[in-house]
Design an enzyme around this catalytic site. Sequence first.
Site, PDB file in Angstrom:
ATOM      1  CB  CYS A   7      -0.910   0.003   1.221  1.00  0.00           C
ATOM      2  SG  CYS A   7      -1.870   1.527   1.320  1.00  0.00           S
ATOM      3  CB  CYS A  53      -3.916   6.126   4.679  1.00  0.00           C
ATOM      4  SG  CYS A  53      -5.255   5.162   5.418  1.00  0.00           S
ATOM      5  CB  CYS A  99      -4.404  -1.063   6.870  1.00  0.00           C
ATOM      6  SG  CYS A  99      -5.897  -1.036   5.874  1.00  0.00           S
ATOM      7  CB  CYS A 137      -7.982   2.556  -0.611  1.00  0.00           C
ATOM      8  SG  CYS A 137      -8.221   1.404   0.750  1.00  0.00           S
ATOM      9  CD  GLN A 153     -21.924  -8.683  10.113  1.00  0.00           C
ATOM     10  OE1 GLN A 153     -20.863  -8.226  10.519  1.00  0.00           O
ATOM     11  NE2 GLN A 153     -22.860  -9.125  10.933  1.00  0.00           N
ATOM     12  CB  CYS A 173     -17.795  -6.795  16.006  1.00  0.00           C
ATOM     13  SG  CYS A 173     -18.813  -5.528  16.781  1.00  0.00           S
TER      14      CYS A 173
HETATM   15  C1  LIG Z   1     -23.734  -5.809  14.557  1.00  0.00           C
HETATM   16  S1  LIG Z   1     -25.277  -5.322  13.815  1.00  0.00           S
HETATM   17  C2  LIG Z   1     -25.888  -6.883  13.365  1.00  0.00           C
HETATM   18  C3  LIG Z   1     -26.904  -6.909  12.274  1.00  0.00           C
HETATM   19  C4  LIG Z   1     -27.222  -8.262  11.655  1.00  0.00           C
HETATM   20  N1  LIG Z   1     -27.229  -9.345  12.605  1.00  0.00           N
HETATM   21  C5  LIG Z   1     -26.327  -8.572  10.481  1.00  0.00           C
HETATM   22  O1  LIG Z   1     -25.680  -9.615  10.452  1.00  0.00           O
HETATM   23  O2  LIG Z   1     -26.267  -7.749   9.556  1.00  0.00           O
HETATM   24  C6  LIG Z   1     -26.211  -4.854  15.190  1.00  0.00           C
HETATM   25  C7  LIG Z   1     -27.646  -4.469  14.877  1.00  0.00           C
HETATM   26  O3  LIG Z   1     -28.298  -4.202  16.121  1.00  0.00           O
HETATM   27  C8  LIG Z   1     -29.236  -3.170  15.935  1.00  0.00           C
HETATM   28  N2  LIG Z   1     -29.532  -2.636  17.282  1.00  0.00           N
HETATM   29  C9  LIG Z   1     -28.842  -1.721  18.000  1.00  0.00           C
HETATM   30  N3  LIG Z   1     -29.400  -1.567  19.200  1.00  0.00           N
HETATM   31  C10 LIG Z   1     -30.457  -2.409  19.272  1.00  0.00           C
HETATM   32  C11 LIG Z   1     -31.416  -2.708  20.283  1.00  0.00           C
HETATM   33  N4  LIG Z   1     -31.379  -2.099  21.459  1.00  0.00           N
HETATM   34  N5  LIG Z   1     -32.360  -3.634  20.018  1.00  0.00           N
HETATM   35  C12 LIG Z   1     -32.407  -4.256  18.808  1.00  0.00           C
HETATM   36  N6  LIG Z   1     -31.520  -4.003  17.809  1.00  0.00           N
HETATM   37  C13 LIG Z   1     -30.556  -3.093  18.038  1.00  0.00           C
HETATM   38  C14 LIG Z   1     -28.556  -2.230  14.983  1.00  0.00           C
HETATM   39  O4  LIG Z   1     -29.512  -1.418  14.305  1.00  0.00           O
HETATM   40  C15 LIG Z   1     -27.837  -3.213  14.046  1.00  0.00           C
HETATM   41  O5  LIG Z   1     -28.643  -3.528  12.933  1.00  0.00           O
END
Ligand SMILES: C[S@@+](CC[C@H](N)C(=O)[O-])C[C@H]1O[C@@H](n2cnc3c(N)ncnc32)[C@H](O)[C@@H]1O
Length: 401
Positions: free
Chosen positions: A18, A26, A29, A102, A225, A360
């Site tokens: 890179c 930058c 990464c 990038c 994701q 995550c």
């Molecule tokens: C890490 S993402 C996971 C989304 C999904 N499982 C995927 O694989 O795309 C977390 C999700 O939780 C939702 N979220 C955040 N706070 C929440 C809550 N209190 N109750 C329900 N959903 C919530 C967000 O809008 C987001 O879509």
Amino acid sequence: MTSLPLTPTSAAHGVLDCHYFDEGLCRSCTFIETTHIDQVSNKEAWCREVLADHSPDVWLPAVVGADSDFRNRAKLAVGGSAGAVTLGILDQDFHGVDLRECGIQSAQIRTVIPTLAGFLDHTNLDPYDIKARRGELKFVHVTAAPSGDLMIRFVVRSQHGLDALRSRRDQLIELIPMATVISVNLLPEHKAVLEGSHEELLLGDSLRMNLDRVDLHLRPQSFFQTNTEVAIALYNQVAEWVDEISPSSLWDLYCGVGGFALYCAKESDQQTSRTVTGVELSEQAIESAKISAAELGFGTQSGTTVEFIADDATEFAEANLATGERPDCVIVNPPRRGIGARLSAALEESGIDHIVYSSCNPLTLAKDLDRMPSCTVERAQVFDMFPHTKHLEVAVVLRRR
Ligand SMILES: C[S@@+](CC[C@H](N)C(=O)[O-])C[C@H]1O[C@@H](n2cnc3c(N)ncnc32)[C@H](O)[C@@H]1O
């Protein structure tokens, strides 16, 4: 049995070149100078350390995808000057650094950036100047589907910027034929955030993310994701675990646009009846998940019932458990903060036999596991969702002791 599209550590080799990193332009990464395979080993070692008090019966080999071209979403800060914009990041003095080449962005995104920059130059709008608090253009967000379709979102400071872009809508559509969604987001506040709440659609309303077995629909502000290849592997792996558990009822809490729920629903057939309930705070994401479910024929098909509900995950779980509604298995995939004390307590006391937790953030996962002492970690697996950074996704299967 579903086979994974990626074999563990199959693509993990070499160091990604890179020139932005080498020139000090930058440093996003952080670990780019370490071979990909070593990055993954280091992440796995750290993850094992963080989860040491909950040592799984089995650590499965990490799932690793490509080390370049893997990001399906670019959040590009606009810098430079009117007629000569940069698209990339801002340096510590808030000057634009152009990162159009990038290598971690998907090829479709790299291809469209020069066109976007040329288009913005043509508008003669000023990039937003953070120090002077003047100017219009703040960010351009680009998301790419596996098909090559694109969602393009412009983030501007004021109605003036929005009007200027809206008046050039036809030109944009002609310039970027792969765009199926184009929108303008208003962010009038001087805040360190990437978007505001008001979004005006100029074209389409959702990007079709054509994954291997399910098409998901992303609206401009929905979560997805960032690494499509690894996300597909994660959804397939979790669906495989859920099939082994073979629940007749399943909750997918924090379901977003429905990835886990729909992959798990797909696994059942006429012999295995399964009710899948996805719960998510964003009403827009729930609308998208319902469209995917309808396209897949759920609701009309006997055997599998799929429903999506816009609600807070904790409140939904507490309310249903209080009335004796208890699924055989729960998937949780919360934001970085984890599921927290209340939902952990509700699950701990619920008597639910199996929980699949995709996180995550191993640090908040460890805290949540501390709060569920009745559960033992059967399996754990790292998914290298964010190569070259310290971040990772880890999925664990919990079983009640
Ligand atoms: C890490 S993402 C996971 C989304 C999904 N499982 C995927 O694989 O795309 C977390 C999700 O939780 C939702 N979220 C955040 N706070 C929440 C809550 N209190 N109750 C329900 N959903 C919530 C967000 O809008 C987001 O879509």
